[in-house]
Design an enzyme around this catalytic site. Sequence first.
Site, mmCIF file in Angstrom:
data_model
loop_
_atom_site.group_PDB
_atom_site.id
_atom_site.type_symbol
_atom_site.label_atom_id
_atom_site.label_comp_id
_atom_site.label_asym_id
_atom_site.label_seq_id
_atom_site.Cartn_x
_atom_site.Cartn_y
_atom_site.Cartn_z
ATOM 1 N N HIS A 23 -5.500 -21.558 8.175
ATOM 2 C CA HIS A 23 -4.478 -20.508 8.213
ATOM 3 C C HIS A 23 -4.219 -20.065 9.656
ATOM 4 O O HIS A 23 -5.034 -20.312 10.541
ATOM 5 C CB HIS A 23 -4.911 -19.283 7.402
ATOM 6 C CG HIS A 23 -4.742 -19.445 5.923
ATOM 7 N ND1 HIS A 23 -5.695 -20.033 5.122
ATOM 8 C CD2 HIS A 23 -3.720 -19.095 5.090
ATOM 9 C CE1 HIS A 23 -5.272 -20.037 3.873
ATOM 10 N NE2 HIS A 23 -4.077 -19.478 3.819
ATOM 11 N N LYS A 64 -4.874 -14.156 10.295
ATOM 12 C CA LYS A 64 -5.449 -13.915 8.968
ATOM 13 C C LYS A 64 -6.851 -13.316 9.113
ATOM 14 O O LYS A 64 -7.668 -13.810 9.883
ATOM 15 C CB LYS A 64 -5.506 -15.215 8.149
ATOM 16 C CG LYS A 64 -6.025 -14.974 6.724
ATOM 17 C CD LYS A 64 -5.797 -16.177 5.834
ATOM 18 C CE LYS A 64 -6.412 -15.994 4.457
ATOM 19 N NZ LYS A 64 -5.819 -14.876 3.694
HETATM 20 P P1 NAD Z 1 0.278 -8.390 7.419
HETATM 21 O O1 NAD Z 1 -0.830 -7.827 8.250
HETATM 22 O O2 NAD Z 1 1.413 -9.090 8.104
HETATM 23 O O3 NAD Z 1 0.930 -7.194 6.548
HETATM 24 C C1 NAD Z 1 0.185 -6.182 5.914
HETATM 25 C C2 NAD Z 1 1.100 -4.990 5.670
HETATM 26 O O4 NAD Z 1 0.377 -3.979 4.932
HETATM 27 C C3 NAD Z 1 1.588 -4.317 6.961
HETATM 28 O O5 NAD Z 1 2.958 -3.968 6.827
HETATM 29 C C4 NAD Z 1 0.715 -3.073 7.031
HETATM 30 O O6 NAD Z 1 1.301 -2.028 7.797
HETATM 31 C C5 NAD Z 1 0.666 -2.750 5.541
HETATM 32 N N1 NAD Z 1 -0.333 -1.732 5.187
HETATM 33 C C6 NAD Z 1 -1.576 -1.535 5.698
HETATM 34 N N2 NAD Z 1 -2.128 -0.443 5.141
HETATM 35 C C7 NAD Z 1 -1.214 0.052 4.273
HETATM 36 C C8 NAD Z 1 -1.183 1.184 3.406
HETATM 37 N N3 NAD Z 1 -2.224 2.024 3.332
HETATM 38 N N4 NAD Z 1 -0.080 1.395 2.629
HETATM 39 C C9 NAD Z 1 0.977 0.557 2.686
HETATM 40 N N5 NAD Z 1 1.014 -0.534 3.508
HETATM 41 C C10 NAD Z 1 -0.074 -0.757 4.277
HETATM 42 O O7 NAD Z 1 -0.410 -9.327 6.349
HETATM 43 P P2 NAD Z 1 0.244 -10.509 5.471
HETATM 44 O O8 NAD Z 1 0.157 -11.811 6.202
HETATM 45 O O9 NAD Z 1 1.592 -10.056 4.961
HETATM 46 O O10 NAD Z 1 -0.799 -10.585 4.262
HETATM 47 C C11 NAD Z 1 -1.079 -9.449 3.464
HETATM 48 C C12 NAD Z 1 -2.102 -9.835 2.407
HETATM 49 O O11 NAD Z 1 -1.515 -10.770 1.493
HETATM 50 C C13 NAD Z 1 -3.362 -10.532 2.960
HETATM 51 O O12 NAD Z 1 -4.481 -10.118 2.192
HETATM 52 C C14 NAD Z 1 -3.077 -12.009 2.724
HETATM 53 O O13 NAD Z 1 -4.233 -12.789 2.625
HETATM 54 C C15 NAD Z 1 -2.347 -11.925 1.409
HETATM 55 N N6 NAD Z 1 -1.506 -13.086 1.068
HETATM 56 C C16 NAD Z 1 -1.482 -13.449 -0.233
HETATM 57 C C17 NAD Z 1 -0.660 -14.475 -0.641
HETATM 58 C C18 NAD Z 1 -0.608 -14.829 -2.112
HETATM 59 O O14 NAD Z 1 0.160 -15.735 -2.509
HETATM 60 N N7 NAD Z 1 -1.337 -14.109 -2.961
HETATM 61 C C19 NAD Z 1 0.139 -15.167 0.288
HETATM 62 C C20 NAD Z 1 0.099 -14.758 1.624
HETATM 63 C C21 NAD Z 1 -0.718 -13.711 2.014
#
Ligand code: NAD
Length: 260
Positions: free
Chosen positions: A148, A152
């Site tokens: 990744h 991440k």
């Molecule tokens: P990122 O860091 O780009 O985004 C995270 C977001 O959450 C940011 O906007 C941050 O400000 C926000 N956030 C943090 N605390 C918060 C709160 N208390 N209330 C509301 N928002 C809050 O991360 P990302 O790359 O978008 O990934 C996010 C998560 O999704 C990770 O755990 C990642 O592993 C997961 N993910 C899952 C899949 C899937 O298919 N299930 C795919 C990609 C990523």
Amino acid sequence: MTRVAVLGPSGRMGRAVIAAATGRVDLEITAAIDRAGADGLGAEIVPGVRVGTDLGHGLDACDVYIDFTTPAATRAAAIAATPRMRAAVIGTTGLTAADDEASAALVQVAPVVLAANFSLGVNLVLGLVRQAARVLGPDWDAEVVETHHHAKRDAPSGTALALARAIAAGHGSDYERVKRHARDGDIGPRPRGEIGVSTVRGGDVVGEHVATFFGAGERVEIGHRATSRTIFAAGALRAAAWVVGKPPGRYDMLDVLGLA
Ligand code: NAD
């Protein structure tokens, strides 16, 4: 029309979900909630909807919320959603036992889709890997490697863990007893039935997973490469449209796709 609240709208996945929702006629984004101090607070992401920090307000304004944030934020959202009996689509990975408890309370009162990976391809691969492990058995050494992007935070990825658990299920073994997440130093011979998971981090890789089964004189590789977050966003929106109105309970992407 299904009303959707997006948590973490300024994140990589939040932005992908908002982009994928554009032009859809079956659902509309009615709230966008991020943490205090996040980029993009106050921005109008769709006409009439600005990014705010009031989680309760966001949950009241939707039929289902989509959560790709952090484990702590996912726990807080599940706790706030429980008295509201709000449907949820949760994609955050790296959840701890305490986070799982919060979502376990929510699934008692509302339908919740929880998936470490929302892509059709990965969910197909989960089934293939389980079948391969069942046919080949623990004499074929099974290893999962995931790659990744360098931002991440959690490791191994939730998808790698799901693949490793699918292998354990195919072997009929207890994953917690056979897992090996890191190797270093004099590790001795590889135990029969061990399932290894290795992590690689670098650049802007959206997500790559390969499960390899090493036999005597041959090997089988089953893998998946994501080249765009659009696949996860489209899957999450599909799950959101599907989950509203379902009985309370915990669902995964195989349920949404009709493959369970
Ligand atoms: P990122 O860091 O780009 O985004 C995270 C977001 O959450 C940011 O906007 C941050 O400000 C926000 N956030 C943090 N605390 C918060 C709160 N208390 N209330 C509301 N928002 C809050 O991360 P990302 O790359 O978008 O990934 C996010 C998560 O999704 C990770 O755990 C990642 O592993 C997961 N993910 C899952 C899949 C899937 O298919 N299930 C795919 C990609 C990523």
